[in-house]
Design an enzyme around this catalytic site. Structure first.
Site, PDB file in Angstrom:
ATOM      1  N   ARG A  49       6.340  24.761  95.822  1.00 31.47           N
ATOM      2  CA  ARG A  49       7.559  23.927  95.759  1.00 31.47           C
ATOM      3  C   ARG A  49       7.360  22.683  96.608  1.00 31.47           C
ATOM      4  O   ARG A  49       7.462  22.724  97.837  1.00 31.47           O
ATOM      5  CB  ARG A  49       8.753  24.737  96.256  1.00 31.47           C
ATOM      6  CG  ARG A  49      10.047  23.957  96.347  1.00 31.47           C
ATOM      7  CD  ARG A  49      10.623  23.597  94.996  1.00 31.47           C
ATOM      8  NE  ARG A  49      11.045  24.773  94.259  1.00 31.47           N
ATOM      9  CZ  ARG A  49      11.294  24.769  92.941  1.00 31.47           C
ATOM     10  NH1 ARG A  49      11.176  23.651  92.234  1.00 31.47           N
ATOM     11  NH2 ARG A  49      11.659  25.877  92.330  1.00 31.47           N
ATOM     12  N   ARG A  75       0.321  24.622  86.383  1.00 31.62           N
ATOM     13  CA  ARG A  75       0.563  24.676  87.833  1.00 31.62           C
ATOM     14  C   ARG A  75       0.401  26.091  88.390  1.00 31.62           C
ATOM     15  O   ARG A  75       0.539  26.293  89.602  1.00 31.62           O
ATOM     16  CB  ARG A  75       1.947  24.114  88.177  1.00 31.62           C
ATOM     17  CG  ARG A  75       3.126  24.895  87.620  1.00 31.62           C
ATOM     18  CD  ARG A  75       4.459  24.291  88.059  1.00 31.62           C
ATOM     19  NE  ARG A  75       5.609  25.008  87.491  1.00 31.62           N
ATOM     20  CZ  ARG A  75       6.857  24.838  87.896  1.00 31.62           C
ATOM     21  NH1 ARG A  75       7.139  23.980  88.857  1.00 31.62           N
ATOM     22  NH2 ARG A  75       7.839  25.503  87.328  1.00 31.62           N
ATOM     23  N   HIS A 145       4.902  15.922  88.731  1.00 31.39           N
ATOM     24  CA  HIS A 145       6.276  16.194  89.181  1.00 31.39           C
ATOM     25  C   HIS A 145       6.391  15.895  90.672  1.00 31.39           C
ATOM     26  O   HIS A 145       6.615  16.787  91.502  1.00 31.39           O
ATOM     27  CB  HIS A 145       6.537  17.677  88.880  1.00 31.39           C
ATOM     28  CG  HIS A 145       7.935  18.155  89.025  1.00 31.39           C
ATOM     29  ND1 HIS A 145       8.701  17.912  90.135  1.00 31.39           N
ATOM     30  CD2 HIS A 145       8.696  18.885  88.194  1.00 31.39           C
ATOM     31  CE1 HIS A 145       9.884  18.494  89.969  1.00 31.39           C
ATOM     32  NE2 HIS A 145       9.903  19.094  88.796  1.00 31.39           N
ATOM     33  N   ASP A 190      19.422  15.034  87.319  1.00 32.47           N
ATOM     34  CA  ASP A 190      18.297  15.580  86.554  1.00 32.47           C
ATOM     35  C   ASP A 190      18.208  14.759  85.265  1.00 32.47           C
ATOM     36  O   ASP A 190      18.828  15.092  84.262  1.00 32.47           O
ATOM     37  CB  ASP A 190      18.559  17.068  86.263  1.00 32.47           C
ATOM     38  CG  ASP A 190      17.330  17.759  85.695  1.00 32.47           C
ATOM     39  OD1 ASP A 190      16.326  17.066  85.431  1.00 32.47           O
ATOM     40  OD2 ASP A 190      17.386  18.987  85.503  1.00 32.47           O
ATOM     41  N   GLU A 249       9.130  11.481  88.582  1.00 32.09           N
ATOM     42  CA  GLU A 249       8.020  12.109  87.872  1.00 32.09           C
ATOM     43  C   GLU A 249       7.462  11.185  86.782  1.00 32.09           C
ATOM     44  O   GLU A 249       8.213  10.607  86.007  1.00 32.09           O
ATOM     45  CB  GLU A 249       8.498  13.412  87.226  1.00 32.09           C
ATOM     46  CG  GLU A 249       9.202  14.333  88.225  1.00 32.09           C
ATOM     47  CD  GLU A 249       9.866  15.531  87.552  1.00 32.09           C
ATOM     48  OE1 GLU A 249       9.377  15.984  86.502  1.00 32.09           O
ATOM     49  OE2 GLU A 249      10.885  16.011  88.087  1.00 32.09           O
TER      50      GLU A 249
END
Ligand code: BG6
Length: 276
Positions: A49, A75, A145, A190, A249
């Protein structure tokens, strides 16, 4: 977990083989650019994270398989080191690689090979190369990201996306258009900005710095901060950890997904650094 540690006259950086995940980048004399959650897990099968998770081959939850890992499997896999090279201009170039195997083919039925080329210098350059090694077209989504470290997400402004159409993922994916003013974050954010290739800057008046994000062959930009409630529900983000971070991103997703012919390679680049 194994990681590569870079210390040069220009910058320091750390890259985990798990996910080819950059967790640290700091130009000499500057504060670190990347945020990593204090509660992040570093474990097989789990994403880190913070830093720069690589999203491939789908963005967000899988459209038809909700049990598949969000943001794809790149990832979550251990990448191989292809090369590490210290150059005469004091930059360091690393290449990591990942290819399809039985387990990726079960989740996504296309053969591919990926290379991540990382150039550590005054700025950080990352190029994700996707090669189609099948004999038919495939379509994929991808993102770097990037979690940027900021003093307080409520006091920064983001420029470079004025007038751009976006999918508001915090509002059921509703299509909206960004206004003309700089973006100020004051609630869960978002947004997947579409058909935008330009430079984005994050102005942080408290840290007195402006971070830039430049890109090539990327037509989408995502801006994300989970805000209070969503962050509380994320075990690996930790209390109050939504405050010192913002994600900007470099992506190709949704309307901007990439279709690649057999034998062809697509290269997406993200370049980040401190402006001025
Ligand atoms: C962003 C998405 O890119 O990543 C968000 O737009 C998502 O919807 C966020 O919540 C974090 O995703 P994850 O899978 O790392 O928790």
């Amino acid at each position: 977990m194994p990681k590569i540690v870079v210390n040069s006259d220009l910058a320091s950086a750390e890259i985990y083989l798990h996910g080819a995940h950059v967790t640290h980048f700091q130009p000499r004399g500057a504060a670190p650019l990347l945020f990593v959650s204090k509660a992040s897990v570093f474990r097989e099968g789990k994403p880190i994270r913070g830093g720069i998770p690589l999203v491939f081959p789908w963005f967000g939850p899988h459209e038809s398989h909700p049990e598949a890992p969000p943001h794809g499997f790149a990832r979550l896999r251990e990448w191989q080191i292809e090369s590490c090279e210290s150059r005469t201009d004091d930059s360091v170039r690393l290449v990591l690689a990942l290819s399809s195997d039985e387990s990726t083919l079960q989740q996504w039925p296309h053969a591919f090979s990926l290379r991540l080329v990382v150039l550590v210098s005054n700025g950080l350059d990352m190029t994700l190369e996707v090669k189609n090694t099948t004999n038919a077209d495939f379509t994929f989504e991808e993102a770097m990201h990037t979690y940027f470290a900021v003093s307080d997400v409520r006091s920064i402004t983001i420029d470079g996306l004025a007038g751009v159409e976006y999918l508001d993922r915090a509002d059921n994916g509703t299509r909206k258009k960004q206004g003309g003013a700089a973006i100020h974050i004051a609630s869960e954010t978002d947004r997947l900005y579409l058909n935008t290739t330009g430079r984005v800057t994050i102005h942080d008046p408290t840290m007195r710095r402006t971070i830039f994000v430049e890109k090539e062959s990327s037509n989408a930009t995502v801006v994300w901060n989970p805000w209070i409630e969503k962050a509380r529900a994320m075990a690996d983000l930790g209390d109050g950890q939504w405050i010192p971070m913002v994600c900007v991103e470099t992506a190709n997703a949704r309307d901007c997904a990439v279709t690649l012919g057999p034998g062809h390679t697509h290269r997406m680049t993200s370049r980040i650094g401190v402006a001025g």
